[in-house]
Design a protein around this motif. Structure first.
Motif, short mmCIF file in Angstrom:
data_model
loop_
_atom_site.label_atom_id
_atom_site.label_comp_id
_atom_site.label_asym_id
_atom_site.label_seq_id
_atom_site.Cartn_x
_atom_site.Cartn_y
_atom_site.Cartn_z
N ALA A 74 0.81 -1.77 0.28
CA ALA A 74 -0.23 0.34 0.23
C ALA A 74 0.64 0.70 0.19
CB ALA A 74 -0.71 0.37 1.29
N VAL A 77 -0.99 8.50 -3.02
CA VAL A 77 -0.80 8.83 -3.91
C VAL A 77 0.62 9.62 -3.83
CG1 VAL A 77 -3.02 8.28 -4.54
CG2 VAL A 77 -3.17 10.29 -3.37
N THR A 78 0.80 10.72 -4.86
CA THR A 78 1.21 9.89 -6.36
C THR A 78 1.94 8.41 -6.15
OG1 THR A 78 0.29 11.19 -7.50
CG2 THR A 78 1.13 9.41 -8.41
N ALA A 81 1.76 4.88 -4.24
CA ALA A 81 0.75 3.90 -5.24
C ALA A 81 1.26 3.63 -6.17
CB ALA A 81 0.04 5.03 -5.10
N HIS A 85 2.46 -0.35 -6.11
CA HIS A 85 1.84 -1.14 -7.54
C HIS A 85 2.77 -1.96 -8.12
CE1 HIS A 85 -0.50 -1.90 -11.41
NE2 HIS A 85 -1.57 -1.44 -10.86
N PHE A 104 -3.22 -4.37 -4.16
CA PHE A 104 -2.13 -3.18 -4.13
C PHE A 104 -3.34 -2.53 -3.31
CE2 PHE A 104 -2.80 0.38 -6.15
CZ PHE A 104 -1.90 1.60 -6.12
N PRO A 106 -4.07 1.83 -2.75
CA PRO A 106 -3.66 2.90 -2.36
C PRO A 106 -4.52 3.99 -1.63
CG PRO A 106 -5.23 3.16 -4.24
CD PRO A 106 -5.36 1.87 -3.85
N ASN A 108 -5.50 7.67 -0.33
CA ASN A 108 -6.30 9.24 -1.54
C ASN A 108 -6.17 10.51 -0.62
OD1 ASN A 108 -6.23 7.79 -3.45
ND2 ASN A 108 -8.35 6.33 -2.62
N TYR A 121 -10.91 -1.20 -0.05
CA TYR A 121 -9.90 -1.14 0.26
C TYR A 121 -9.14 -0.70 1.64
CZ TYR A 121 -8.03 0.60 -4.19
OH TYR A 121 -8.32 0.78 -5.63
N ASP A 134 6.71 4.46 -0.28
CA ASP A 134 6.56 5.75 -1.16
C ASP A 134 7.84 5.92 -1.45
OD1 ASP A 134 5.12 7.94 -0.91
OD2 ASP A 134 5.39 8.55 0.64
N CYS A 146 -0.47 6.36 7.02
CA CYS A 146 -0.73 5.02 6.67
C CYS A 146 -0.63 4.20 7.43
CB CYS A 146 0.28 4.65 5.66
SG CYS A 146 -0.38 6.36 4.18
#
Length: 206
Positions: A74, A77-78, A81, A85, A104, A106, A108, A121, A134, A146
């Motif tokens: 995990a 963004v951006t 993420a 991924h 995966f 993300p 937001n 998620y 990150d 997070c």
């Protein structure tokens, strides 16, 4: 020099050569501070093959048990993420065909200007082991936020990873942190006291 040290040294040189890690500019970090060093995520992620290569090198630095036990990658963004991924896909290529596929997730931005996790998620994270990713670690506050969201969703943080660590983290999550490149950045300045501004040095724009 061992293999891991070689990977880190090469990554730091590659980040500078590709103008991802910029060491001599005048940057407005958007949080009330200015400084000379900046990781340019636009330059990093505009070439997908570059992030794939850095992600592969990051996995090479990860202990084997972490590669095997990670169930979700995990990231915020951006940049985080995109890295998360890529890592999720590459982790599957390092494991047996019978191993469950890596998921995966993300984080937001929400209207309050902090990170949030969509309900879809949150459900995916429940009861799973999560690797946080990150592009850069500064103070560690993004990882901490997070991690709170993962814990609230019922997941467990197993480690954090990033491409570049400024070595200025003030928050310890109590899990391993793995950085591809490390560089102790020079002092940052409050915008109102920035000597670069006072000297008339223009702010670097992208």
């Amino acid at each position: 020099m061992d293999r891991r040290s070689e990977l880190r040294e090469k990554a730091l040189k590659d980040l500078q050569r590709s103008q991802v890690l910029m060491l001599d500019g005048h940057f407005d970090y958007g949080n009330g501070y200015h400084g000379r060093v900046y990781l340019n995520p636009h330059q990093l992620f505009r070439t997908p093959s570059m992030i794939w290569r850095f992600a592969q090198d990051l996995i090479d630095l990860m202990p084997g048990d972490l590669v095997q036990q990670t169930e979700v990658v995990a990231g915020p963004v951006t940049g985080g993420a995109l890295l998360a991924h890529t890592l999720a896909g590459l982790l599957d290529s390092r494991r047996s065909l019978t191993h469950p596929a890596c998921i995966f997730a993300p984080f937001n931005y929400d209207p309050a200007g902090t990170f949030a996790l969509r309900a879809f998620y949150r459900h995916e994270l429940k009861g799973r082991r999560v690797l946080l990713a990150d592009d850069v670690r500064n103070t560690g506050q993004t990882f901490a936020r997070c991690a709170e969201l993962v814990t609230e969703a019922g997941g467990t943080i197993v480690a954090t990873v990033e491409i570049y660590d400024r070595r200025e983290a003030v928050i310890d999550l109590g899990v391993p942190n793995i950085a591809l490149g490390e560089y102790q950045a020079p002092e940052n300045f409050q915008a109102s006291e920035c000597p670069l501004c006072k000297a008339g040095v223009p702010i670097t724009r992208f």
